[in-house]
Design a protein around this motif. Sequence first.
Motif, short mmCIF file in Angstrom:
data_model
loop_
_atom_site.label_atom_id
_atom_site.label_comp_id
_atom_site.label_asym_id
_atom_site.label_seq_id
_atom_site.Cartn_x
_atom_site.Cartn_y
_atom_site.Cartn_z
N TYR A 153 21.01 42.78 27.56
CA TYR A 153 21.97 41.92 26.86
C TYR A 153 23.29 41.75 27.61
O TYR A 153 23.87 40.67 27.66
CB TYR A 153 22.26 42.49 25.46
CG TYR A 153 21.13 42.36 24.48
CD1 TYR A 153 20.41 41.17 24.36
CD2 TYR A 153 20.79 43.41 23.64
CE1 TYR A 153 19.37 41.06 23.44
CE2 TYR A 153 19.77 43.30 22.71
CZ TYR A 153 19.06 42.12 22.61
OH TYR A 153 18.06 42.01 21.70
N GLY A 154 23.78 42.86 28.21
CA GLY A 154 25.05 42.78 28.91
C GLY A 154 24.97 41.80 30.08
O GLY A 154 25.89 41.03 30.32
N LEU A 205 22.82 39.31 30.29
CA LEU A 205 22.69 37.97 29.72
C LEU A 205 24.06 37.41 29.36
O LEU A 205 24.38 36.23 29.62
CB LEU A 205 21.80 38.01 28.48
CG LEU A 205 21.67 36.69 27.72
CD1 LEU A 205 21.10 35.58 28.61
CD2 LEU A 205 20.80 36.86 26.47
N SER A 206 24.88 38.27 28.78
CA SER A 206 26.22 37.83 28.39
C SER A 206 27.01 37.38 29.62
O SER A 206 27.70 36.36 29.60
CB SER A 206 26.95 38.98 27.69
OG SER A 206 28.30 38.66 27.52
N ALA A 265 25.77 34.06 31.00
CA ALA A 265 26.22 32.92 30.19
C ALA A 265 27.68 32.59 30.45
O ALA A 265 28.06 31.41 30.54
CB ALA A 265 25.99 33.22 28.71
N TRP A 297 16.94 37.41 33.37
CA TRP A 297 16.77 36.37 32.38
C TRP A 297 16.57 35.04 33.10
O TRP A 297 17.42 34.61 33.86
CB TRP A 297 18.01 36.28 31.50
CG TRP A 297 18.29 37.53 30.73
CD1 TRP A 297 18.95 38.62 31.21
CD2 TRP A 297 17.92 37.81 29.38
NE1 TRP A 297 19.02 39.59 30.22
CE2 TRP A 297 18.40 39.12 29.08
CE3 TRP A 297 17.24 37.11 28.39
CZ2 TRP A 297 18.21 39.72 27.84
CZ3 TRP A 297 17.07 37.70 27.15
CH2 TRP A 297 17.54 39.00 26.88
N ASP A 330 14.98 32.14 31.50
CA ASP A 330 14.78 30.97 30.67
C ASP A 330 16.11 30.37 30.22
O ASP A 330 16.16 29.54 29.32
CB ASP A 330 13.88 31.28 29.47
CG ASP A 330 14.33 32.56 28.77
OD1 ASP A 330 15.30 33.18 29.24
OD2 ASP A 330 13.73 32.90 27.74
N LEU A 363 26.06 31.65 23.64
CA LEU A 363 25.04 32.57 24.15
C LEU A 363 25.66 33.86 24.64
O LEU A 363 25.16 34.97 24.37
CB LEU A 363 24.26 31.90 25.30
CG LEU A 363 23.22 32.79 26.00
CD1 LEU A 363 22.17 33.29 25.03
CD2 LEU A 363 22.57 32.04 27.16
N ALA A 412 24.94 37.58 23.06
CA ALA A 412 24.45 38.70 23.87
C ALA A 412 25.37 39.92 23.74
O ALA A 412 24.90 41.06 23.65
CB ALA A 412 24.32 38.27 25.33
N LEU A 471 24.77 41.50 20.30
CA LEU A 471 23.51 42.27 20.28
C LEU A 471 23.66 43.57 21.06
O LEU A 471 23.16 44.62 20.66
CB LEU A 471 22.37 41.42 20.85
CG LEU A 471 21.94 40.23 19.97
CD1 LEU A 471 20.98 39.32 20.73
CD2 LEU A 471 21.31 40.71 18.66
N TRP A 477 20.73 29.39 19.89
CA TRP A 477 19.82 30.03 20.82
C TRP A 477 18.87 30.93 20.03
O TRP A 477 19.31 31.85 19.37
CB TRP A 477 20.60 30.87 21.82
CG TRP A 477 21.54 30.07 22.66
CD1 TRP A 477 22.79 29.68 22.30
CD2 TRP A 477 21.31 29.57 23.98
NE1 TRP A 477 23.36 28.94 23.33
CE2 TRP A 477 22.48 28.87 24.37
CE3 TRP A 477 20.24 29.65 24.87
CZ2 TRP A 477 22.61 28.25 25.62
CZ3 TRP A 477 20.37 29.03 26.12
CH2 TRP A 477 21.54 28.34 26.48
N ASP A 490 15.63 32.04 21.34
CA ASP A 490 14.63 32.78 22.10
C ASP A 490 15.20 34.08 22.67
O ASP A 490 14.58 34.70 23.52
CB ASP A 490 14.03 31.91 23.21
CG ASP A 490 15.10 31.21 24.01
OD1 ASP A 490 16.29 31.37 23.67
OD2 ASP A 490 14.76 30.51 24.98
N VAL A 491 16.36 34.49 22.18
CA VAL A 491 16.89 35.78 22.59
C VAL A 491 16.32 36.84 21.65
O VAL A 491 16.50 36.75 20.43
CB VAL A 491 18.44 35.79 22.51
CG1 VAL A 491 18.97 37.14 22.96
CG2 VAL A 491 19.02 34.66 23.35
N PRO A 492 15.61 37.84 22.19
CA PRO A 492 15.03 38.86 21.32
C PRO A 492 16.12 39.58 20.53
O PRO A 492 17.20 39.83 21.05
CB PRO A 492 14.37 39.83 22.31
CG PRO A 492 14.31 39.11 23.62
CD PRO A 492 15.38 38.10 23.63
N GLY A 493 15.82 39.86 19.27
CA GLY A 493 16.77 40.62 18.45
C GLY A 493 17.53 39.77 17.47
O GLY A 493 18.21 40.30 16.58
#
Lengths: 156, 156, 156, 156
Positions: B106-107, B109-110, B113, B128, B130, D109, D113, D116, D128, D130-133
């Motif tokens: 997650y970190g 991904l953040s 973004a 990531w 997608d 996004l 992230a 989460l 968004w 498709d981010v798991p969780g």
Amino acid sequence: MTSGVVIGVIGAGRASDVAYAAAREVGRLLAEAGATLVCGGLGGVMEGACRGCTEAGGLAVGILPGAVAGQANPWVGLPIVTNLGHARNIVIAHTAQALIAIEGEYGTLSEIAVALKLGKPVVSLRSWSDVPGMTRADTPEEAVRKVFALLSGRNP
Amino acid sequence: MTSGVVIGVIGAGRASDVAYAAAREVGRLLAEAGATLVCGGLGGVMEGACRGCTEAGGLAVGILPGAVAGQANPWVGLPIVTNLGHARNIVIAHTAQALIAIEGEYGTLSEIAVALKLGKPVVSLRSWSDVPGMTRADTPEEAVRKVFALLSGRNP
Amino acid sequence: MTSGVVIGVIGAGRASDVAYAAAREVGRLLAEAGATLVCGGLGGVMEGACRGCTEAGGLAVGILPGAVAGQANPWVGLPIVTNLGHARNIVIAHTAQALIAIEGEYGTLSEIAVALKLGKPVVSLRSWSDVPGMTRADTPEEAVRKVFALLSGRNP
Amino acid sequence: MTSGVVIGVIGAGRASDVAYAAAREVGRLLAEAGATLVCGGLGGVMEGACRGCTEAGGLAVGILPGAVAGQANPWVGLPIVTNLGHARNIVIAHTAQALIAIEGEYGTLSEIAVALKLGKPVVSLRSWSDVPGMTRADTPEEAVRKVFALLSGRNP
């Protein structure tokens, strides 16, 4: 490559010729001593210090308040772009192991106070001097000598 | 001394052996290309990248989330101490001219973004993938080649 | 619901009984005047101010340095959780339209200096008083009266 | 006065009419449930949410990226002025106990992230997904119902 000792130089973004020259001399002495310089990366005292450091072959890190590296003065070797505004001053205080304040106004006073709160040695070169806990210096040489003495735990 | 191009490497603080090795190779290639590495300064992917960079003679900058330089992995050349927690990720995204993401959660991904929001090129090496706007790479060599191509405005 | 005027109260996290009582009185007077209180949300002067404000039915906002709301003193009505450490002081200075400093040490001095740099009026109630640009007050009533006068552009 | 549960609403600063209406409905439902709304305080989804919340008598907190309170949309009840740029998103994620994302782009996004990563429940209303969780919702009512269920540890 490692950065060695990291010394902060703080002061106003608009500086007198005398302050600029003092900052440049401080920057040069720090580089010659193998230290890395960290500052706010803008003009005035910050530019003078970066210039002296870079001219002497040292690394001058500019921790910038804005969102673009182009805001840095031309003597910054490594711009750290924060977009945090004045909060970037806190990053400077945390990053530097000790600081030298050259002249300066409210922004400099704020940074001095944060550095002292964090327990960092602060040397005042014609800066705010009535804040308890600061060490006074009258010349760039004295400021750099005292900042290293303080870092070594010696009596400056 | 100037830092040249500044490339960010992002990824999780705990990494598989494969990810660590890939990060180390990315760090080495960046240093050999004359770039400065900027990362979060902790373990895992960050440590691998710093190690490769430092072993190849480059400067590895670690922008740390905590309040002390001692938090850095042993291969960080210059610790920037922020005490800003996760907000230090924003500083990495602003400071890097382009970024390579290696695995990560997650970190990461953040940070991807934020970098994309700032218009910075981001190459994904098994990270990531997608998220629209990222460029995929399958090897460290491809990741570094593509990041420089993107910085030059060339089609990667 | 709107917050009306937003006044910051700053001071040390450990306070004498006298400072705590003064902060509590300041908080009460601010709430009675319809102002929203903003402070650092911890103990000492911050707790006294929140307590007075909340007891009088006002909103006490605590802008916390740590990562969890549970760090707030029990009189905080709205915790803003920053995890920014000392950098949260800059947020307080930006958010408050004017500030009252009660006693306090280096952290308070730092916040005073930032507020003055931002052009915000600052009233000192037995706090750092030799900083140019501050307005002195000797009692909570005088501090609150002067802070509103300064906000209205009147001579305090 | 205490703030009760604090729920974050995140989404783009420019929103379609549909997203604005959805955000307004979410804001209204949160206020009616006694929650305090926290958001980025600007336009689009943020404005819609603040409007619904304020119209229903709730407190809408806007954690602003810039240096002045005037940047807030007109429905912000309490502006928190950070001047931290995108780093203010981290403050929103820390301050909210749970979040609802409505549409949104890279900035949203990034905030999803971070939330989460901090272990906060996040409900996606046409955002968004498709981010798991994340937990999906198709209407404002479902989003608000699910966010409270998640906060109570119930299966949404």
